[in-house]
Design a protein around this motif. Structure first.
Motif, mmCIF file in Angstrom:
data_model
loop_
_atom_site.group_PDB
_atom_site.id
_atom_site.type_symbol
_atom_site.label_atom_id
_atom_site.label_comp_id
_atom_site.label_asym_id
_atom_site.label_seq_id
_atom_site.Cartn_x
_atom_site.Cartn_y
_atom_site.Cartn_z
ATOM 1 N N UNK A 51 0.752 -1.437 -0.115
ATOM 2 C CA UNK A 51 -0.008 -0.018 0.094
ATOM 3 C C UNK A 51 0.885 1.179 0.015
ATOM 4 N N UNK A 52 0.718 2.264 -0.678
ATOM 5 C CA UNK A 52 1.264 3.605 -0.871
ATOM 6 C C UNK A 52 0.098 4.521 -0.431
ATOM 7 N N UNK A 53 0.181 5.438 0.385
ATOM 8 C CA UNK A 53 -0.725 6.272 0.967
ATOM 9 C C UNK A 53 -2.002 5.653 1.197
ATOM 10 N N UNK A 54 -1.984 4.546 1.698
ATOM 11 C CA UNK A 54 -3.417 3.617 1.808
ATOM 12 C C UNK A 54 -3.986 3.081 0.732
ATOM 13 N N UNK A 55 -3.399 3.087 -0.314
ATOM 14 C CA UNK A 55 -4.177 2.657 -1.645
ATOM 15 C C UNK A 55 -3.280 1.384 -2.061
ATOM 16 N N UNK A 56 -3.812 0.186 -2.523
ATOM 17 C CA UNK A 56 -3.225 -0.921 -3.005
ATOM 18 C C UNK A 56 -2.487 -0.661 -4.215
ATOM 19 N N UNK A 57 -1.173 -0.904 -4.211
ATOM 20 C CA UNK A 57 -0.102 -0.615 -5.145
ATOM 21 C C UNK A 57 0.409 -1.797 -5.826
ATOM 22 N N UNK A 58 0.461 -2.784 -5.196
ATOM 23 C CA UNK A 58 0.946 -4.158 -5.951
ATOM 24 C C UNK A 58 0.967 -5.497 -5.170
ATOM 25 N N UNK A 59 1.141 -6.518 -5.514
ATOM 26 C CA UNK A 59 1.079 -7.779 -4.753
ATOM 27 C C UNK A 59 1.982 -8.719 -5.212
ATOM 28 N N UNK A 60 1.801 -9.882 -4.481
ATOM 29 C CA UNK A 60 2.851 -11.079 -4.979
ATOM 30 C C UNK A 60 2.356 -12.064 -4.036
ATOM 31 N N UNK A 61 2.571 -13.481 -4.124
ATOM 32 C CA UNK A 61 2.231 -14.610 -3.589
ATOM 33 C C UNK A 61 3.227 -15.527 -3.782
ATOM 34 N N UNK A 62 3.406 -16.681 -3.042
ATOM 35 C CA UNK A 62 4.071 -17.992 -3.294
ATOM 36 C C UNK A 62 3.127 -19.014 -2.856
ATOM 37 N N UNK A 63 3.611 -20.183 -3.515
ATOM 38 C CA UNK A 63 2.864 -21.492 -3.162
ATOM 39 C C UNK A 63 4.050 -22.501 -3.059
ATOM 40 N N UNK A 64 4.005 -23.599 -2.357
ATOM 41 C CA UNK A 64 4.741 -24.647 -2.555
ATOM 42 C C UNK A 64 4.902 -25.405 -3.886
ATOM 43 N N UNK A 65 6.215 -25.400 -4.173
ATOM 44 C CA UNK A 65 6.654 -26.091 -5.620
ATOM 45 C C UNK A 65 6.916 -27.551 -5.175
ATOM 46 N N UNK A 66 7.813 -27.608 -3.955
ATOM 47 C CA UNK A 66 8.131 -28.987 -3.279
ATOM 48 C C UNK A 66 8.361 -28.565 -1.667
ATOM 49 N N UNK A 67 8.846 -29.466 -1.149
ATOM 50 C CA UNK A 67 8.951 -29.246 0.387
ATOM 51 C C UNK A 67 9.980 -28.165 0.651
ATOM 52 N N UNK A 68 10.760 -27.936 -0.139
ATOM 53 C CA UNK A 68 11.779 -26.965 -0.034
ATOM 54 C C UNK A 68 11.812 -25.693 -0.924
ATOM 55 N N UNK A 69 11.022 -25.758 -1.546
ATOM 56 C CA UNK A 69 10.861 -24.648 -2.777
ATOM 57 C C UNK A 69 9.557 -23.955 -3.040
ATOM 58 N N UNK A 70 9.785 -22.722 -2.991
ATOM 59 C CA UNK A 70 8.625 -21.772 -3.113
ATOM 60 C C UNK A 70 8.660 -21.243 -4.614
ATOM 61 N N UNK A 71 7.252 -21.214 -5.036
ATOM 62 C CA UNK A 71 7.286 -20.995 -6.417
ATOM 63 C C UNK A 71 6.562 -19.396 -6.291
ATOM 64 N N UNK A 72 7.297 -18.466 -6.647
ATOM 65 C CA UNK A 72 6.618 -16.910 -6.963
ATOM 66 C C UNK A 72 5.550 -16.782 -7.809
ATOM 67 N N UNK A 73 4.497 -16.074 -7.471
ATOM 68 C CA UNK A 73 3.306 -16.122 -8.041
ATOM 69 C C UNK A 73 2.734 -14.664 -8.230
ATOM 70 N N UNK A 74 1.887 -14.342 -9.240
ATOM 71 C CA UNK A 74 0.947 -13.212 -9.207
ATOM 72 C C UNK A 74 1.745 -11.700 -8.813
ATOM 73 N N UNK A 75 2.807 -11.614 -9.247
ATOM 74 C CA UNK A 75 3.841 -10.558 -8.836
ATOM 75 C C UNK A 75 3.284 -9.347 -9.737
ATOM 76 N N UNK A 76 2.754 -8.252 -9.339
ATOM 77 C CA UNK A 76 1.999 -7.166 -10.078
ATOM 78 C C UNK A 76 2.158 -5.847 -9.378
#
Length: 154
Positions: A51-76
């Motif tokens: 958030x910048x000045x209370x307004x949503x500016x961007x996002x990102x997520x991760x999900x498990x690809x395997x037991x020790x790997x995060x897959x980065x998703x939905x970067x915007x």
């Protein structure tokens, strides 16, 4: 700037992801539709909204690809907020959460014809690797990875 960890059904996250989907559909038409299955929010282990000045500016997520790997998703990041450090702050929060959750590395896929995204990921320590999983042999995708932990719990 404020980074907030949110549920995957958070209204601001859903709105940002909808904008991202419109961007992909505008640029790649029906081809973008075949990738929707890889971006379902309900499968994410973590989601953040910047958030910048209370307004949503961007996002990102991760999900498990395997037991020790995060897959980065939905970067915007919304166009009005680009080049202000939003993407870096989101990426840092997502990677830190993944590392604290036991992940040692992060992987991601992006478009081969998205030079700004490729430059951003490289600037943030990602390197191109052979395409993984469902993206093997997919020439419009580029896969990347980065170590995010030394393997010890934080």
């Amino acid at each position: 700037m404020n980074i907030k960890f949110v549920d995957v059904d958070d209204a601001d996250l859903v709105a940002l992801v909808a904008e991202l989907d419109v961007f992909f559909r505008a640029g790649w038409g029906e081809t973008a539709d075949r990738y929707k299955q890889y971006h379902v929010l309900s499968g994410m282990a973590c989601a953040v909204v910047a958030y910048i000045d209370g307004k949503p500016a961007g996002c990102g997520c991760w999900r498990a690809y395997d037991a020790v790997t995060a897959e980065i998703k939905r970067m915007y990041v919304r166009p009005a907020y680009r080049r202000q450090g939003v993407a870096c702050a989101v990426m840092e929060a997502v990677e830190r959460h993944a590392a604290k959750s036991g992940c040692h590395r992060a992987v991601l896929e992006t478009g081969a014809d998205m030079p700004e995204a490729l430059a951003f990921y490289k600037k943030n320590g990602y390197r191109v690797v052979p395409n993984y999983g469902d993206f093997i042999g997919d020439e419009i995708c580029v896969c990347m990875e980065k170590p995010i932990s030394d393997g010890t719990m934080r």
